[in-house]
Design a protein around this motif. Structure first.
Motif, short mmCIF file in Angstrom:
data_model
loop_
_atom_site.label_atom_id
_atom_site.label_comp_id
_atom_site.label_asym_id
_atom_site.label_seq_id
_atom_site.Cartn_x
_atom_site.Cartn_y
_atom_site.Cartn_z
N UNK A 74 0.86 -1.18 0.00
CA UNK A 74 0.00 0.00 0.00
C UNK A 74 0.90 1.23 0.00
N UNK A 75 0.70 2.14 -0.96
CA UNK A 75 1.54 3.35 -1.02
C UNK A 75 1.09 4.37 0.03
N UNK A 76 1.53 4.18 1.26
CA UNK A 76 1.07 5.02 2.37
C UNK A 76 1.43 6.48 2.18
N UNK A 77 2.57 6.75 1.56
CA UNK A 77 2.96 8.14 1.31
C UNK A 77 1.91 8.83 0.44
N UNK A 78 1.52 8.18 -0.64
CA UNK A 78 0.53 8.76 -1.55
C UNK A 78 -0.83 8.91 -0.87
N UNK A 79 -1.25 7.91 -0.12
CA UNK A 79 -2.53 7.98 0.59
C UNK A 79 -2.54 9.16 1.56
N UNK A 80 -1.48 9.29 2.33
CA UNK A 80 -1.40 10.38 3.31
C UNK A 80 -1.33 11.75 2.68
N UNK A 81 -0.50 11.91 1.64
CA UNK A 81 -0.33 13.22 1.02
C UNK A 81 -1.60 13.65 0.30
N UNK A 82 -2.25 12.73 -0.40
CA UNK A 82 -3.48 13.09 -1.11
C UNK A 82 -4.59 13.43 -0.13
N UNK A 83 -4.70 12.67 0.95
CA UNK A 83 -5.70 12.99 1.97
C UNK A 83 -5.43 14.37 2.57
N UNK A 84 -4.17 14.63 2.90
CA UNK A 84 -3.78 15.94 3.44
C UNK A 84 -4.12 17.06 2.45
N UNK A 85 -3.86 16.84 1.18
CA UNK A 85 -4.13 17.85 0.16
C UNK A 85 -5.62 18.18 0.07
N UNK A 86 -6.45 17.15 0.10
CA UNK A 86 -7.89 17.39 0.01
C UNK A 86 -8.43 18.10 1.25
N UNK A 87 -7.94 17.72 2.42
CA UNK A 87 -8.35 18.39 3.66
C UNK A 87 -7.88 19.84 3.63
N UNK A 88 -6.65 20.07 3.17
CA UNK A 88 -6.12 21.43 3.06
C UNK A 88 -7.01 22.28 2.16
N UNK A 113 3.74 11.15 -5.61
CA UNK A 113 4.53 10.11 -6.28
C UNK A 113 6.01 10.41 -6.10
N UNK A 114 6.77 9.40 -5.81
CA UNK A 114 8.21 9.59 -5.64
C UNK A 114 8.93 9.67 -6.98
#
Length: 153
Positions: A74-88, A113-114
Protein backbone atom coordinates in the motif's frame (compact mmCIF):
# COMPACT_ATOMS: atom_id res chain seq x y z
CA UNK A 1 -13.39 -25.87 -14.61
CA UNK A 2 -13.48 -24.39 -11.16
CA UNK A 3 -15.23 -21.08 -10.68
CA UNK A 4 -13.57 -18.68 -8.31
CA UNK A 5 -15.27 -15.81 -6.61
CA UNK A 6 -13.56 -12.49 -6.19
CA UNK A 7 -14.48 -11.00 -2.84
CA UNK A 8 -12.91 -7.59 -3.64
CA UNK A 9 -15.04 -7.33 -6.82
CA UNK A 10 -18.20 -8.30 -4.97
CA UNK A 11 -17.47 -5.81 -2.20
CA UNK A 12 -16.61 -2.98 -4.61
CA UNK A 13 -19.69 -3.70 -6.72
CA UNK A 14 -21.90 -3.69 -3.64
CA UNK A 15 -20.50 -0.30 -2.66
CA UNK A 16 -21.31 1.04 -6.14
CA UNK A 17 -24.86 -0.36 -5.88
CA UNK A 18 -25.34 1.29 -2.47
CA UNK A 19 -23.92 4.63 -3.65
CA UNK A 20 -26.05 4.58 -6.81
CA UNK A 21 -29.11 3.63 -4.80
CA UNK A 22 -28.49 6.55 -2.43
CA UNK A 23 -28.36 8.92 -5.41
CA UNK A 24 -31.61 7.47 -6.77
CA UNK A 25 -33.38 7.80 -3.43
CA UNK A 26 -32.03 11.34 -2.92
CA UNK A 27 -33.10 12.43 -6.41
CA UNK A 28 -36.70 11.39 -5.79
CA UNK A 29 -37.07 14.31 -3.41
CA UNK A 30 -36.68 16.71 -6.34
CA UNK A 31 -38.82 17.30 -9.40
CA UNK A 32 -37.78 14.97 -12.22
CA UNK A 33 -39.42 16.89 -15.07
CA UNK A 34 -39.78 15.49 -18.58
CA UNK A 35 -37.12 14.22 -21.00
CA UNK A 36 -37.21 17.52 -22.91
CA UNK A 37 -37.39 19.71 -19.80
CA UNK A 38 -35.46 17.90 -17.10
CA UNK A 39 -35.89 18.96 -13.52
CA UNK A 40 -33.21 19.15 -10.81
CA UNK A 41 -33.72 15.49 -9.86
CA UNK A 42 -33.25 14.03 -13.34
CA UNK A 43 -29.46 14.13 -13.51
CA UNK A 44 -28.82 12.59 -10.05
CA UNK A 45 -31.41 9.91 -10.89
CA UNK A 46 -29.66 9.01 -14.14
CA UNK A 47 -26.22 9.01 -12.53
CA UNK A 48 -27.50 6.88 -9.64
CA UNK A 49 -29.06 4.33 -11.99
CA UNK A 50 -25.85 4.14 -14.06
CA UNK A 51 -23.62 3.75 -10.99
CA UNK A 52 -25.92 1.07 -9.52
CA UNK A 53 -26.01 -0.81 -12.85
CA UNK A 54 -22.22 -0.66 -13.08
CA UNK A 55 -21.99 -1.97 -9.52
CA UNK A 56 -24.37 -4.80 -10.28
CA UNK A 57 -22.23 -5.78 -13.26
CA UNK A 58 -19.13 -5.80 -11.06
CA UNK A 59 -20.90 -7.99 -8.47
CA UNK A 60 -21.95 -10.48 -11.16
CA UNK A 61 -18.42 -10.55 -12.58
CA UNK A 62 -17.03 -11.15 -9.11
CA UNK A 63 -19.43 -14.02 -8.48
CA UNK A 64 -19.15 -15.68 -11.89
CA UNK A 65 -15.69 -15.04 -13.27
CA UNK A 66 -13.68 -13.84 -10.33
CA UNK A 67 -9.93 -13.76 -10.37
CA UNK A 68 -7.54 -14.19 -7.52
CA UNK A 69 -6.06 -10.77 -6.91
CA UNK A 70 -2.86 -10.28 -5.02
CA UNK A 71 -2.50 -6.80 -3.63
CA UNK A 72 0.95 -5.26 -3.49
CA UNK A 73 2.32 -2.83 -0.97
CA UNK A 74 0.00 0.00 0.00
CA UNK A 75 1.54 3.35 -1.02
CA UNK A 76 1.07 5.02 2.37
CA UNK A 77 2.96 8.14 1.31
CA UNK A 78 0.53 8.76 -1.55
CA UNK A 79 -2.53 7.98 0.59
CA UNK A 80 -1.40 10.38 3.31
CA UNK A 81 -0.33 13.22 1.02
CA UNK A 82 -3.48 13.09 -1.11
CA UNK A 83 -5.70 12.99 1.97
CA UNK A 84 -3.78 15.94 3.44
CA UNK A 85 -4.13 17.85 0.16
CA UNK A 86 -7.89 17.39 0.01
CA UNK A 87 -8.35 18.39 3.66
CA UNK A 88 -6.12 21.43 3.06
CA UNK A 89 -8.22 22.51 0.07
CA UNK A 90 -11.47 22.11 1.97
CA UNK A 91 -10.31 24.20 4.91
CA UNK A 92 -8.50 26.96 2.98
CA UNK A 93 -10.37 27.58 -0.28
CA UNK A 94 -12.52 30.37 1.20
CA UNK A 95 -9.68 32.03 3.12
CA UNK A 96 -6.81 31.73 0.64
CA UNK A 97 -8.95 31.83 -2.48
CA UNK A 98 -9.40 29.34 -5.28
CA UNK A 99 -6.08 29.91 -7.07
CA UNK A 100 -3.68 29.48 -4.10
CA UNK A 101 -5.68 26.62 -2.55
CA UNK A 102 -5.83 24.81 -5.91
CA UNK A 103 -2.13 25.37 -6.53
CA UNK A 104 -1.05 23.94 -3.16
CA UNK A 105 -3.47 21.03 -3.52
CA UNK A 106 -2.22 20.22 -7.02
CA UNK A 107 1.41 20.50 -5.92
CA UNK A 108 0.87 18.19 -2.94
CA UNK A 109 -0.98 15.56 -4.99
CA UNK A 110 1.68 15.71 -7.70
CA UNK A 111 4.44 15.21 -5.15
CA UNK A 112 2.63 12.17 -3.72
CA UNK A 113 4.53 10.11 -6.28
CA UNK A 114 8.21 9.59 -5.64
CA UNK A 115 8.85 9.41 -9.39
CA UNK A 116 7.84 13.01 -10.18
CA UNK A 117 10.66 15.52 -10.49
CA UNK A 118 10.22 19.00 -8.94
CA UNK A 119 10.18 20.87 -12.28
CA UNK A 120 7.49 18.53 -13.63
CA UNK A 121 5.48 18.99 -10.41
CA UNK A 122 5.58 22.78 -10.82
CA UNK A 123 4.53 22.52 -14.48
CA UNK A 124 1.62 20.19 -13.65
CA UNK A 125 0.60 22.45 -10.76
CA UNK A 126 0.52 25.53 -13.01
CA UNK A 127 -1.46 23.71 -15.70
CA UNK A 128 -4.00 22.24 -13.28
CA UNK A 129 -4.45 25.54 -11.45
CA UNK A 130 -5.10 27.51 -14.63
CA UNK A 131 -7.38 24.81 -16.06
CA UNK A 132 -9.40 24.45 -12.85
CA UNK A 133 -9.80 28.22 -12.47
CA UNK A 134 -11.00 28.50 -16.07
CA UNK A 135 -13.39 25.57 -15.72
CA UNK A 136 -14.87 26.19 -12.28
CA UNK A 137 -14.66 29.94 -11.69
CA UNK A 138 -14.95 31.28 -15.25
CA UNK A 139 -16.87 28.53 -17.07
CA UNK A 140 -19.19 27.23 -14.34
CA UNK A 141 -19.23 30.58 -12.54
CA UNK A 142 -18.78 29.19 -9.06
CA UNK A 143 -18.86 31.99 -6.56
CA UNK A 144 -15.39 31.47 -5.15
CA UNK A 145 -12.89 34.30 -4.86
CA UNK A 146 -9.75 33.81 -6.94
CA UNK A 147 -7.70 35.39 -4.13
CA UNK A 148 -9.04 35.19 -0.58
CA UNK A 149 -9.14 37.59 2.34
CA UNK A 150 -6.21 35.87 4.06
CA UNK A 151 -3.95 37.23 1.31
CA UNK A 152 -5.16 40.84 1.52
CA UNK A 153 -2.27 43.23 1.86
Amino acid sequence: MERRRSFPDVLAGAMFVLLGGAFVVGSLGYELGTPLRMGPGAFPLLVGVLVAALGLGIVVKGLVAGEVIVFGRIPWRAVGVITLALVFFGFTVRGLGFVPASAVTALLTTLASSRVRPLMAVAVTAGLTVASALIFVVGLQLRLPLWGPWLAF
